[in-house]
Design an enzyme around this catalytic site. Sequence first.
Site, PDB file in Angstrom:
ATOM      1  N   HIS A 137       0.817  -1.231   0.000  1.00  0.00           N
ATOM      2  CA  HIS A 137       0.000   0.000   0.000  1.00  0.00           C
ATOM      3  C   HIS A 137       0.847   1.275   0.000  1.00  0.00           C
ATOM      4  O   HIS A 137       0.306   2.372  -0.199  1.00  0.00           O
ATOM      5  CB  HIS A 137      -0.917   0.042   1.220  1.00  0.00           C
ATOM      6  N   ASP A 174      -3.110 -10.620  -1.965  1.00  0.00           N
ATOM      7  CA  ASP A 174      -3.620 -10.042  -0.712  1.00  0.00           C
ATOM      8  C   ASP A 174      -5.080  -9.627  -0.946  1.00  0.00           C
ATOM      9  O   ASP A 174      -5.454  -9.226  -2.050  1.00  0.00           O
ATOM     10  CB  ASP A 174      -2.767  -8.823  -0.359  1.00  0.00           C
ATOM     11  N   HIS A 176      -6.588  -7.103  -0.058  1.00  0.00           N
ATOM     12  CA  HIS A 176      -6.708  -5.666  -0.333  1.00  0.00           C
ATOM     13  C   HIS A 176      -6.008  -5.328  -1.650  1.00  0.00           C
ATOM     14  O   HIS A 176      -5.115  -6.042  -2.096  1.00  0.00           O
ATOM     15  CB  HIS A 176      -6.077  -4.870   0.811  1.00  0.00           C
ATOM     16  N   ASP A 262      -4.748 -12.716   3.792  1.00  0.00           N
ATOM     17  CA  ASP A 262      -5.978 -12.195   4.396  1.00  0.00           C
ATOM     18  C   ASP A 262      -7.219 -12.424   3.529  1.00  0.00           C
ATOM     19  O   ASP A 262      -8.300 -11.934   3.864  1.00  0.00           O
ATOM     20  CB  ASP A 262      -5.831 -10.710   4.764  1.00  0.00           C
TER      21      ASP A 262
END
Length: 364
Positions: A137, A174, A176, A262
Amino acid sequence: MTESGKTGFLFEEIYLWHDAATAAFPLQPGHHFENPDTKRRFRDLLAVSGLLERLHPIKAIAATEDDLARLHTRDYIAQIKRMSAERGGDAGEFTPFGPGGFEIAALAAGGVMRAVEAVVTGAVDNAYALVRPPGHHAEPNRGRGYCIFGNIAVAIMYARAKLGVTRAAVVDWDVHHGNGTQAAFYDDPNVLTISIHQDNLYPANSGSIADNGSGRGVGYNLNVPMPPGSGGGAYIAAFERVIVPALRRFKPELIVVASGLDAAGLDPLGRMMLHSEHYRRLARMILQVAGDVCAGRVVLSHEGGYSAIYVPFCGLAIMEELSGIRTNITDPYLEMAESWGYQALQPHQEAAIDRAAALLPRIK
Ligand code: ZN
């Protein structure tokens, strides 16, 4: 156990000393989601299973400021360094860190650089970098989502500058969106960035299928946003119909996986339903396509994953697949996760996959 190949593993104890707890709880203090337990227990299970001692250890060396500056602004690097020398602070958005956080984050980025170097030079066949803090990120001038430096982007920029690598691909599984890695190479046709993630989870309004690259890089950023509730059927279909074909079209010299765990069904931050055998299958698909297009050169770099009880089993399955060594550990949650409804591909999930597949011809 049977043995085949040589798999590198990179981990440093000080990764667990990164302190994300300080600024995260304005009311009652508690564990930040991004705390050391998931990573510690992943490594511990590797040790107890007997697999760890059969992996090739890779030593991390801190990324230099020049290494970091291939991606980040000098101002941002100086800001993190200054705060780290004082009492820590927040690198940007949801990215608290304690004293010494600069050094640990530089060692995480440098760790991925070393893992990439070990694979590119042939010292190992493939590698997993269990680094912390995560990186996907982080943006050039700010930290976001627990990430201080863009570990994978920094490592790929290093590989292109110093290791003779021209074309690299990132597969970010991931849950996200890998916004930082996307931003790092958005107009670059030599780095294919692919992110499969829960649609519009984090960052907000990021990871749309419409964000397909810019300028000469059009086609070389591929977002595969999936509906919440997607299970193994959806992920395997997305890999078979979009991600693997994209890699075959692009023919990278190196594949780096942003290995957040995740999207697992027991994760507190994601709303997907993967289990350890799904991660094993995804890892196998990446290894197979890498074997065909880039001599098996694959590096996985750890990102998110917030279930301290479940990350280790997903991680172990991936490491077994990378190394070709099966241990006698079984996932105690597997039977439950396999029995959940809607693990199979659903029509609305297939529609999302079809939309992403329609972008494949843009990859030359
Ligand atoms: Zn994540």
